[in-house]
Design a protein around this motif. Sequence first.
Motif, mmCIF file in Angstrom:
data_model
loop_
_atom_site.group_PDB
_atom_site.id
_atom_site.type_symbol
_atom_site.label_atom_id
_atom_site.label_comp_id
_atom_site.label_asym_id
_atom_site.label_seq_id
_atom_site.Cartn_x
_atom_site.Cartn_y
_atom_site.Cartn_z
ATOM 1 N N LYS A 14 0.847 -1.191 0.000
ATOM 2 C CA LYS A 14 0.000 0.000 0.000
ATOM 3 C C LYS A 14 0.882 1.240 0.000
ATOM 4 O O LYS A 14 1.969 1.236 0.564
ATOM 5 C CB LYS A 14 -0.915 0.031 1.230
ATOM 6 N N GLU A 18 -2.637 6.016 -0.979
ATOM 7 C CA GLU A 18 -3.794 5.139 -0.842
ATOM 8 C C GLU A 18 -4.341 5.185 0.588
ATOM 9 O O GLU A 18 -5.555 5.301 0.796
ATOM 10 C CB GLU A 18 -3.406 3.709 -1.206
ATOM 11 N N ARG A 21 -6.080 8.533 1.204
ATOM 12 C CA ARG A 21 -7.425 8.569 0.595
ATOM 13 C C ARG A 21 -8.428 7.766 1.414
ATOM 14 O O ARG A 21 -9.558 8.203 1.630
ATOM 15 C CB ARG A 21 -7.389 8.004 -0.826
ATOM 16 N N ASN A 22 -8.025 6.594 1.865
ATOM 17 C CA ASN A 22 -8.941 5.693 2.566
ATOM 18 C C ASN A 22 -9.245 6.114 4.007
ATOM 19 O O ASN A 22 -10.288 5.744 4.542
ATOM 20 C CB ASN A 22 -8.393 4.266 2.564
ATOM 21 N N THR A 23 -8.335 6.859 4.623
ATOM 22 C CA THR A 23 -8.507 7.213 6.037
ATOM 23 C C THR A 23 -8.864 8.671 6.266
ATOM 24 O O THR A 23 -9.347 9.025 7.337
ATOM 25 C CB THR A 23 -7.217 6.931 6.835
ATOM 26 N N LYS A 48 -7.503 5.024 13.066
ATOM 27 C CA LYS A 48 -7.742 4.977 11.620
ATOM 28 C C LYS A 48 -6.722 4.087 10.920
ATOM 29 O O LYS A 48 -7.069 3.321 10.019
ATOM 30 C CB LYS A 48 -7.728 6.385 11.025
ATOM 31 N N GLU A 52 -7.586 0.662 8.860
ATOM 32 C CA GLU A 52 -7.216 0.592 7.437
ATOM 33 C C GLU A 52 -6.253 -0.555 7.155
ATOM 34 O O GLU A 52 -6.366 -1.241 6.146
ATOM 35 C CB GLU A 52 -6.599 1.919 6.993
#
Length: 65
Positions: A14, A18, A21-23, A48, A52
């Motif tokens: 990862k 990425e 963006r996800n967290t 977070k 993730e």
Amino acid sequence: MNNNLSEILGRQKKSISEVSRNTGLSRSTLTKLYYEKSKAINFDTLKKLCIELNVTPNDLLIKRQ
């Protein structure tokens, strides 16, 4: 106390982008953690990241001598 973020991201293939963006965590926060330049970590940030990356705080935080 240090962190294992770079190793975990490497194993999971990862990127900082990425995870950001996800967290919703800023790239600068993640970059400081990745390069171990951060002096502290906020509990919300830790939570977070653990969610993730599917790790526990013990997986992420390590004691180095």
